[in-house]
Design a protein around this motif. Structure first.
Motif, mmCIF file in Angstrom:
data_model
loop_
_atom_site.group_PDB
_atom_site.id
_atom_site.type_symbol
_atom_site.label_atom_id
_atom_site.label_comp_id
_atom_site.label_asym_id
_atom_site.label_seq_id
_atom_site.Cartn_x
_atom_site.Cartn_y
_atom_site.Cartn_z
ATOM 1 N N GLN A 56 11.453 13.578 43.995
ATOM 2 C CA GLN A 56 12.222 14.062 42.860
ATOM 3 C C GLN A 56 12.236 13.021 41.743
ATOM 4 O OE1 GLN A 56 13.398 16.917 42.208
ATOM 5 N NE2 GLN A 56 14.682 16.511 40.429
ATOM 6 N N TRP A 57 12.392 11.748 42.099
ATOM 7 C CA TRP A 57 12.402 10.701 41.083
ATOM 8 C C TRP A 57 11.014 10.484 40.476
ATOM 9 C CZ3 TRP A 57 15.904 8.755 38.138
ATOM 10 C CH2 TRP A 57 17.240 8.788 38.539
ATOM 11 N N SER A 60 10.954 13.601 38.070
ATOM 12 C CA SER A 60 11.957 13.693 37.009
ATOM 13 C C SER A 60 12.197 12.386 36.282
ATOM 14 C CB SER A 60 13.284 14.197 37.594
ATOM 15 O OG SER A 60 13.809 13.265 38.526
ATOM 16 N N ALA A 63 10.318 12.248 32.941
ATOM 17 C CA ALA A 63 10.941 13.043 31.878
ATOM 18 C C ALA A 63 12.238 12.399 31.391
ATOM 19 C CB ALA A 63 11.212 14.454 32.385
ATOM 20 N N LEU A 64 12.950 11.740 32.296
ATOM 21 C CA LEU A 64 14.229 11.139 31.936
ATOM 22 C C LEU A 64 14.043 9.990 30.948
ATOM 23 C CD1 LEU A 64 17.296 11.106 32.552
ATOM 24 C CD2 LEU A 64 16.801 9.450 34.353
ATOM 25 N N LEU A 226 20.896 14.585 30.780
ATOM 26 C CA LEU A 226 19.673 14.851 31.526
ATOM 27 C C LEU A 226 19.803 14.589 33.020
ATOM 28 C CD1 LEU A 226 16.851 13.443 29.201
ATOM 29 C CD2 LEU A 226 17.360 15.829 29.702
ATOM 30 N N VAL A 230 17.850 16.824 35.837
ATOM 31 C CA VAL A 230 16.600 16.441 36.490
ATOM 32 C C VAL A 230 16.800 16.133 37.966
ATOM 33 C CG1 VAL A 230 15.637 15.558 34.330
ATOM 34 C CG2 VAL A 230 16.836 13.994 35.856
ATOM 35 N N GLN A 231 18.058 15.879 38.395
ATOM 36 C CA GLN A 231 18.350 15.620 39.807
ATOM 37 C C GLN A 231 19.009 16.830 40.478
ATOM 38 O OE1 GLN A 231 18.017 12.559 41.969
ATOM 39 N NE2 GLN A 231 16.335 12.683 40.510
ATOM 40 N N ARG A 232 18.728 18.000 39.971
ATOM 41 C CA ARG A 232 19.425 19.208 40.415
ATOM 42 C C ARG A 232 19.182 19.520 41.888
ATOM 43 N NH1 ARG A 232 14.976 19.897 37.847
ATOM 44 N NH2 ARG A 232 13.346 21.244 38.685
ATOM 45 N N ARG A 419 13.060 17.938 25.151
ATOM 46 C CA ARG A 419 13.149 17.415 26.525
ATOM 47 C C ARG A 419 14.429 17.902 27.206
ATOM 48 N NH1 ARG A 419 8.865 16.589 25.320
ATOM 49 N NH2 ARG A 419 8.710 18.260 26.838
ATOM 50 N N ALA A 423 14.560 20.378 30.492
ATOM 51 C CA ALA A 423 15.299 20.056 31.719
ATOM 52 C C ALA A 423 16.324 21.139 32.032
ATOM 53 C CB ALA A 423 15.976 18.696 31.569
ATOM 54 N N ALA A 427 16.169 23.691 35.254
ATOM 55 C CA ALA A 427 17.307 23.721 36.166
ATOM 56 C C ALA A 427 17.850 25.135 36.318
ATOM 57 C CB ALA A 427 18.397 22.776 35.667
#
Length: 493
Positions: A56-57, A60, A63-64, A226, A230-232, A419, A423, A427
């Motif tokens: 995930q990291w 995402s 993008a973060l 964000l 992005v960590q949804r 961006r 995101a 999500a």
């Protein structure tokens, strides 16, 4: 806020277009890395024994950090020269791509991706600022048309190119070539960028003083917005959503600080007077909601094809190619005719996108007979053609009245909104997709249809913004024919 003289004449026609070519190649490289890594996930997971949180990291984190630095990087380019910022950004992107490809642990790869996203955020506002600086009138529309084609193709072709590289590099280590392919392109970009891009700063006063407080406030606000998006998939606490209103409050504090900073006679990180330009405000709003639907389409469609139907990464990438081709063709055309048609062209493009996505939903009703990539090719081509008439013309019209010395900061804020929209869209559309999948006993086609309907809702909101601008322009034509006619035609003074 009148525009400033261009340096185009001093630069030379051939040199300007060469500089644009270098900038577009760099933009393509950085935007490609938003989507190309998606298809590399199984390969790198096997190679590095990465956990789902690590993956995930990897996806995402890029993008973060990309979104965090867009506005400060644009402001730096405005003040100190876009060539310097561009070359530093491309060099950093090349270095971090090398580090990512050499990673021997998930932590190493995540750190490289965070730095890689930072480098991408440095590069992209310089590209838009250079177009504003080097081109005028119809030429600027053509240049933005090429940029729009670059954005559309890079977003859609990422899964295809990633699938090819993984097939060539092997199942276990093919993911490394997704990063290594950036190295030769980046080296050439640094050398040609330093040679061809104009070095002269745009002449902002007080250019050696940087609004550090503004940078921190904006960065904190964007991060708070964000991070829960992005960590949804791996941050399940309901408290994460409290970060979004907190982020909005921090951004309100940023706006207040910028007004105070500008009131002292200094140059702020972002000139809030730009939001007094209707073309900029409505265009930025349109871009925010459109990217919420636009990028989410590829996310759920590739999941459907690979996880639901068992297609390979290469076939999934090929299935999205019609959208990419349509977007590239229409972007080039849209850039050429935006001066003639103005915002109605954007509205027409959004309507075509809705028709194309609606056709995809209809095709997938029940159990599709035949290969899904073939059945969806024509509808996705139509949606891509419509998208090409949205991104390029809207960017041209949104930045049309922005003074050249503020082009980088304005472009950075516009791309930051994109961006955030991307995101938020991924999500929201992803949540509908997975919840529908769980509630329909694994009916992947139904889940995709429901997700596409929500994506179409985002596109419909963007269409409302376009129609509002058209209606306000027509009212202006009736009350002030000279000014209104100029804005209706999309021309710039």
């Amino acid at each position: 806020m009148p525009d400033r003289p261009s340096v185009a004449g001093a630069t030379g026609d051939r040199r300007r277009w060469q500089a644009l070519g270098v900038a577009l190649v760099a933009a393509f490289m950085t935007l490609l890395d938003v989507s190309i890594v998606n298809v590399a996930v199984p390969s790198l997971q096997r190679s590095l024994h990465a956990s789902s949180s690590d993956l995930q990291w990897v996806l995402s984190g890029y993008a973060l950090t990309f979104g965090l630095v867009l506005v400060p990087a644009g402001r730096f380019g405005d003040a100190h020269g876009r060539r310097t910022a561009f070359v530093v950004g491309v060099a950093l992107f090349t270095l971090t791509s090398t580090l990512a490809g050499l990673a021997n642990s998930p932590g190493w790869l995540v750190a490289a991706r965070l730095l890689q996203g930072t480098a991408a955020g440095i590069v992209n506002p310089q590209v838009t600022g250079l177009i504003q600086q080097l081109f005028r009138d119809a030429e600027r529309g053509r240049a933005f048309g090429l940029l729009g084609a670059t954005i559309g193709v890079s977003t859609a072709v990422g899964p295809l190119l990633g699938g090819l590289l993984i097939a060539l590099g092997g199942a276990d280590h093919g993911w490394r070539w997704v990063f290594f392919v950036n190295i030769p392109v980046g080296i050439v970009g640094v050398l040609l960028g330093w040679r061809l891009l104009p070095a002269r700063p745009t002449g902002l006063p007080d250019r050696h003083r940087f609004d550090l407080t503004g940078v921190l406030l904006l960065g904190a606000g964007v991060l708070l917005l964000l991070l829960p998006l992005v960590q949804r998939e791996h941050w399940h606490s309901p408290w994460r959503w409290a970060l979004i209103p907190t982020g909005i409050l921090v951004l309100a504090g940023f706006a207040r600080w910028e007004r105070r900073y500008a009131g002292r006679g200094r140059v702020p990180l972002f000139d809030l007077r730009l939001f007094g330009l209707r073309s900029y405000t409505l265009g930025a709003l349109l871009a925010l909601v459109y990217f919420g639907g636009f990028t989410a389409i590829f996310f759920v469609f590739t999941l459907y094809l690979q996880n639901g139907l068992g297609y390979s990464a290469l076939v999934a990438g090929l299935a999205i190619t019609p959208f990419a081709l349509g977007s590239a063709l229409a972007s080039a055309l849209g850039g050429r005719v935006v001066d003639r048609f103005g915002r109605p062209l954007v509205g027409a493009g959004l309507a075509v996108v809705l028709l194309g996505l609606g056709a995809v939903v209809l095709v997938l009703r029940g159990d599709p007979i035949g290969g899904v990539p073939l059945l969806t090719a024509v509808p996705l081509l139509a949606a891509g053609l419509g998208s090409g008439l949205v991104i390029t013309p809207n960017q041209t019209l949104t930045l049309a009245e922005v003074p050249v010395p503020q082009a980088g900061g304005a472009a950075g804020m516009l791309q930051t909104g994109q961006r955030i929209g991307s995101a938020a869209g991924i999500a929201a559309v992803g949540a509908v997709f997975f919840s529908s999948l769980a509630g329909s006993a694994g009916d992947w086609a139904a889940a995709l249809r429901h997700a596409l309907l929500l994506a179409m809702g985002f596109v419909a909101l963007a269409l409302c913004a376009a129609l509002l601008d058209v209606a306000l322009t027509r009212r202006m034509v009736r009350t002030d024919p000279d000014v209104g006619a100029t804005r209706a035609s999309g021309q710039r003074k």
